[in-house]
Write a protein that holds these residues in place. Sequence first.
Motif, PDB file in Angstrom:
ATOM      1  N   GLY A  47     -11.981  -9.322  21.429  1.00 48.63           N
ATOM      2  CA  GLY A  47     -13.095 -10.220  21.170  1.00 48.63           C
ATOM      3  C   GLY A  47     -14.411  -9.678  21.666  1.00 48.63           C
ATOM      4  N   ARG A  48     -15.473 -10.207  21.062  1.00 49.94           N
ATOM      5  CA  ARG A  48     -16.850  -9.888  21.462  1.00 49.94           C
ATOM      6  C   ARG A  48     -17.634 -11.180  21.545  1.00 49.94           C
ATOM      7  NH1 ARG A  48     -19.175  -4.421  20.237  1.00 49.94           N
ATOM      8  NH2 ARG A  48     -17.361  -3.100  19.893  1.00 49.94           N
TER       9      ARG A  48
ATOM     10  N   ASP B 211     -23.404 -12.242  24.001  1.00 52.77           N
ATOM     11  CA  ASP B 211     -24.120 -11.605  25.110  1.00 52.77           C
ATOM     12  C   ASP B 211     -23.792 -10.125  25.254  1.00 52.77           C
ATOM     13  OD1 ASP B 211     -21.563 -11.556  26.217  1.00 52.77           O
ATOM     14  OD2 ASP B 211     -22.117 -12.650  28.032  1.00 52.77           O
ATOM     15  N   GLY B 212     -22.918  -9.580  24.382  1.00 54.63           N
ATOM     16  CA  GLY B 212     -22.537  -8.177  24.436  1.00 54.63           C
ATOM     17  C   GLY B 212     -21.245  -7.915  25.176  1.00 54.63           C
ATOM     18  N   SER B 213     -20.616  -8.953  25.728  1.00 52.50           N
ATOM     19  CA  SER B 213     -19.341  -8.785  26.414  1.00 52.50           C
ATOM     20  C   SER B 213     -18.265  -8.378  25.418  1.00 52.50           C
ATOM     21  CB  SER B 213     -18.909 -10.085  27.087  1.00 52.50           C
ATOM     22  OG  SER B 213     -19.786 -10.433  28.120  1.00 52.50           O
TER      23      SER B 213
ATOM     24  N   VAL C  95      -1.214  -9.500  21.525  1.00 52.13           N
ATOM     25  CA  VAL C  95      -1.084 -10.616  22.460  1.00 52.13           C
ATOM     26  C   VAL C  95      -2.451 -11.189  22.785  1.00 52.13           C
ATOM     27  CG1 VAL C  95      -0.239 -11.341  24.723  1.00 52.13           C
ATOM     28  CG2 VAL C  95       0.990  -9.588  23.465  1.00 52.13           C
ATOM     29  N   GLY C  96      -3.307 -10.365  23.371  1.00 52.75           N
ATOM     30  CA  GLY C  96      -4.645 -10.816  23.731  1.00 52.75           C
ATOM     31  C   GLY C  96      -4.632 -11.827  24.855  1.00 52.75           C
ATOM     32  N   PHE C  97      -5.639 -12.695  24.850  1.00 52.36           N
ATOM     33  CA  PHE C  97      -5.804 -13.677  25.908  1.00 52.36           C
ATOM     34  C   PHE C  97      -4.610 -14.625  25.975  1.00 52.36           C
ATOM     35  CE2 PHE C  97      -7.121 -17.822  27.457  1.00 52.36           C
ATOM     36  CZ  PHE C  97      -7.678 -17.485  28.668  1.00 52.36           C
TER      37      PHE C  97
ATOM     38  N   LEU D 101     -15.485  -6.925  29.748  1.00 49.93           N
ATOM     39  CA  LEU D 101     -16.521  -6.006  30.186  1.00 49.93           C
ATOM     40  C   LEU D 101     -17.858  -6.641  29.830  1.00 49.93           C
ATOM     41  CD1 LEU D 101     -14.388  -3.187  28.810  1.00 49.93           C
ATOM     42  CD2 LEU D 101     -14.902  -3.476  31.228  1.00 49.93           C
ATOM     43  N   SER D 102     -18.525  -7.145  30.839  1.00 48.95           N
ATOM     44  CA  SER D 102     -19.726  -7.947  30.654  1.00 48.95           C
ATOM     45  C   SER D 102     -20.963  -7.115  30.967  1.00 48.95           C
ATOM     46  CB  SER D 102     -19.647  -9.156  31.593  1.00 48.95           C
ATOM     47  OG  SER D 102     -20.772  -9.962  31.469  1.00 48.95           O
TER      48      SER D 102
END
Length: 127
Positions: free
Chosen positions: A32-33, A36-38, A46-48, A57-58
Amino acid sequence: MACRISELVLDVRDPERLAAFWCAVLGYVEVGREDDGSIEIGPPGVGFGGPQPTLVLSPSAAPKRGKLPLHLDVNPTDREQDAELERLLALGAVRADVGQTGTEEWHVLADPEGNEFCLLKRRLPAV
C-alpha cells in the motif's frame, strides 16, 4: 485478550529506496501507499493483519540522531548466517558499530539510511 504488533513504522528520508531494500531483505512486497508518501510493505499474499507485521516507511525530513531506541532483528531462513550476511551487504547494508565486543553471535548492520538492525545466527523457518 491481548494485543499483537501489526505494523512497524519507520521514519525515513527516501521511502522508495528503503521499501526496495527491505522488500529484498525480507522477501516482502509493497502492499500500500498513502497520500503522504508512506509505503507499506508486507509478506506476499498476506499484507496487513497476517502473522508477520508489515513495515510502513513514512517520509520524514528529520535526520536520524544517534542510535535508535528500537531496532529490527532478522534471522536467515534459507541459508546460514555468513551467506545471509554477504547477501545483505550486497543489497546495500553496511556494518555498524554500536559498541559490540566482536564476540556476539549476531552482526550489527545498518540499512542505506543508517537505521541499525541485527542479523541473528539461528535459522528460522520461512513463514
